[in-house]
Write an enzyme that holds these catalytic residues in place. Structure first.
Site, PDB file in Angstrom:
ATOM      1  N   ARG A 256      91.776  27.804  54.235  1.00 40.77           N
ATOM      2  CA  ARG A 256      93.108  28.150  53.737  1.00 40.77           C
ATOM      3  C   ARG A 256      94.134  27.595  54.715  1.00 40.77           C
ATOM      4  O   ARG A 256      93.782  27.089  55.779  1.00 40.77           O
ATOM      5  CB  ARG A 256      93.267  29.659  53.482  1.00 40.77           C
ATOM      6  CG  ARG A 256      92.552  30.622  54.357  1.00 40.77           C
ATOM      7  CD  ARG A 256      92.936  30.615  55.801  1.00 40.77           C
ATOM      8  NE  ARG A 256      94.356  30.762  55.961  1.00 40.77           N
ATOM      9  CZ  ARG A 256      95.048  30.356  56.991  1.00 40.77           C
ATOM     10  NH1 ARG A 256      94.457  29.769  58.022  1.00 40.77           N
ATOM     11  NH2 ARG A 256      96.353  30.515  57.055  1.00 40.77           N
TER      12      ARG A 256
ATOM     13  N   ARG B  87      94.526  26.285  43.861  1.00 39.45           N
ATOM     14  CA  ARG B  87      95.599  27.198  44.285  1.00 39.45           C
ATOM     15  C   ARG B  87      96.946  26.541  43.950  1.00 39.45           C
ATOM     16  O   ARG B  87      97.075  25.327  44.114  1.00 39.45           O
ATOM     17  CB  ARG B  87      95.519  27.511  45.800  1.00 39.45           C
ATOM     18  CG  ARG B  87      94.299  28.361  46.171  1.00 39.45           C
ATOM     19  CD  ARG B  87      94.353  28.806  47.624  1.00 39.45           C
ATOM     20  NE  ARG B  87      95.307  29.898  47.829  1.00 39.45           N
ATOM     21  CZ  ARG B  87      95.645  30.356  49.033  1.00 39.45           C
ATOM     22  NH1 ARG B  87      95.140  29.806  50.127  1.00 39.45           N
ATOM     23  NH2 ARG B  87      96.491  31.359  49.158  1.00 39.45           N
TER      24      ARG B  87
ATOM     25  N   ASP C  73     104.137  26.610  53.016  1.00 43.45           N
ATOM     26  CA  ASP C  73     103.250  26.138  51.953  1.00 43.45           C
ATOM     27  C   ASP C  73     103.922  25.117  51.065  1.00 43.45           C
ATOM     28  O   ASP C  73     103.300  24.191  50.566  1.00 43.45           O
ATOM     29  CB  ASP C  73     102.731  27.314  51.125  1.00 43.45           C
ATOM     30  CG  ASP C  73     101.588  27.954  51.870  1.00 43.45           C
ATOM     31  OD1 ASP C  73     101.857  28.757  52.780  1.00 43.45           O
ATOM     32  OD2 ASP C  73     100.430  27.588  51.598  1.00 43.45           O
TER      33      ASP C  73
HETATM   34  O1  MRU Z   1      97.019  32.192  51.787  1.00 47.65           O
HETATM   35  P1  MRU Z   1      96.949  31.277  52.968  1.00 47.65           P
HETATM   36  O2  MRU Z   1      96.175  31.839  54.111  1.00 47.65           O
HETATM   37  O3  MRU Z   1      96.477  29.886  52.574  1.00 47.65           O
HETATM   38  O4  MRU Z   1      98.458  31.134  53.442  1.00 47.65           O
HETATM   39  C1  MRU Z   1      98.736  30.312  54.536  1.00 47.65           C
HETATM   40  C2  MRU Z   1     100.148  30.320  54.957  1.00 47.65           C
HETATM   41  O5  MRU Z   1     100.991  30.966  54.374  1.00 47.65           O
HETATM   42  C3  MRU Z   1     100.508  29.426  56.099  1.00 47.65           C
HETATM   43  O6  MRU Z   1     101.563  29.951  56.843  1.00 47.65           O
HETATM   44  C4  MRU Z   1     100.922  28.048  55.562  1.00 47.65           C
HETATM   45  O7  MRU Z   1      99.953  27.539  54.706  1.00 47.65           O
HETATM   46  C5  MRU Z   1     101.188  27.083  56.642  1.00 47.65           C
HETATM   47  S1  MRU Z   1      99.718  26.561  57.427  1.00 47.65           S
HETATM   48  C6  MRU Z   1     100.062  25.402  58.590  1.00 47.65           C
END
Ligand code: MRU
Length: 348
Positions: free
Chosen positions: A45, A88, A236
């Site tokens: 993730r 996702r 994201d």
């Molecule tokens: O649901 P996740 O764990 O994939 O969410 C990750 C985040 O929100 C991070 O802060 C984001 O992807 C930046 S990672 C460099």
């Protein structure tokens, strides 16, 4: 350095983030469908890591295609890309990686199916290697925002584990440390699935970076006590005007930071910026399974039948963001033109 994901002997090897911090184990995935499952269930993730996983998963799937005509091969490749695109919805890097693989596919197909398979594997490996270089540049561009002795607050995990290695927000922290600055990181636990507690704390401890874990609802009190000098988070998806989607809870932190006069930085690669989306209202926000909220690591913490709302991300309006740190430089207000300038030298 922690490596999150690698290509080895025609397989995708990745650290099992669901097992951390209890167990450090690498999974070897030889079926592209397992790579999609790993993205969906958060085995891997973090936006940039998801992008690398998608590229490697597509390379793996393409290697296994048995079609012998260009038309059939192209159709199966497109189906593969569509399957990854559904893994996702929020992280822009997933779609960025798929589009990059699609462009290369179209370019190399005239040279034959074997040439495409080889080129896609090389491209996926390159995307992973490049990501580490990009994060190091983000670190170099952002380290000046951290002063000697600073206390930094971060949310979720935007570290080595969320990328191919080194991290974005934590890349900035690492770069400041490498320069000899003394610093300390407050880590938001990050409910519902605890990326802060499980992952950020783990990798900061691995690197001997001083860290203190807090629950998400403590951040405001710490700021009021003067314990936080700056906030750094990852992203994201960033819209053309700088509005930023990141892990749920980021928005509240940004408002708190503004109220307390604390700078709020976003660190992300250009591949997270989606210039086709004008502002944050256009960013698709993933909703995840209610059990993530009803349960904590398999232990039920709420009535089984209670209604749950579980958005995985929120959007921080650009007015709360002090600067967006990328590998190509730092975007500042007004973000629209500033972000456009970051892309200029790279425009095709
Ligand atoms: O649901 P996740 O764990 O994939 O969410 C990750 C985040 O929100 C991070 O802060 C984001 O992807 C930046 S990672 C460099």
């Amino acid at each position: 350095m922690i490596r999150t994901i690698l290509w080895a002997d025609d397989a995708v090897v990745l650290i099992d983030q669901k097992a951390l911090p209890g167990k450090v184990r690498y999974l070897t995935l030889t079926d592209w469908r397992d790579v999609i499952t790993a993205i969906k269930d958060l085995t891997i993730r973090g936006a940039p890591a998801i992008g690398v996983a998608a590229a490697m998963g597509i390379a793996l799937g393409t290697l296994q295609l048995t079609e012998t005509t260009a038309g059939g091969f192209r159709k199966s490749f497109e189906d593969l890309c569509k399957a990854f695109a559904k893994a996702r919805p929020t992280a822009r890097n997933l779609f960025w990686a798929i589009e990059r693989m699609q462009r290369l596919f179209a370019e190399v197909l005239p040279s034959g199916i074997a040439a495409v398979k080889k080129a896609l594997v090389e491209e996926a490996i390159a995307i992973g290697e490049e990501d580490i270089g990009i994060n190091r540049r983000i670190g170099l561009n952002g380290k000046a925002f951290i002063r000697d002795g600073d206390n930094i607050l971060t949310h979720c995990n935007a570290g080595a584990l969320a990328t191919a290695g080194y991290g974005t927000a934590l890349g900035v922290v690492r770069a400041a440390r490498e320069e000899g600055k003394r610093l300390h990181v407050y880590v938001d636990e990050t409910r519902p699935v605890l990326q802060g507690a499980r992952l950020t704390c783990w990798e900061l401890l691995e690197d001997r970076i001083p860290a203190t874990l807090i629950t998400d609802n403590m951040a405001g009190f710490l700021m009021a006590q003067g314990k936080v000098n700056l906030v750094i988070v990852g992203a994201d998806r960033i819209a053309a005007n700088g509005d930023t989607a990141n892990k749920i809870g980021t928005y509240s932190l940004a408002i708190l930071a503004k109220e307390h006069g604390i700078p709020f930085y976003v660190a992300a690669p250009l591949s997270t910026i989606d210039r086709s989306i004008a502002d944050g209202t256009g960013i698709p926000i993933e909703e995840r399974h209610p059990d993530e909220v009803r349960h904590l690591h398999g232990v039920r913490t709420a009535p089984e039948k209670v209604q749950v709302y579980n958005p995985a991300f929120d959007v921080t309006p650009h007015r709360y963001i002090t600067a967006i740190i990328t590998e190509a430089g730092v975007a500042k207000r007004p973000f629209g033109p500033s972000i456009r300038r970051l892309f200029k030298p790279r425009q095709k």
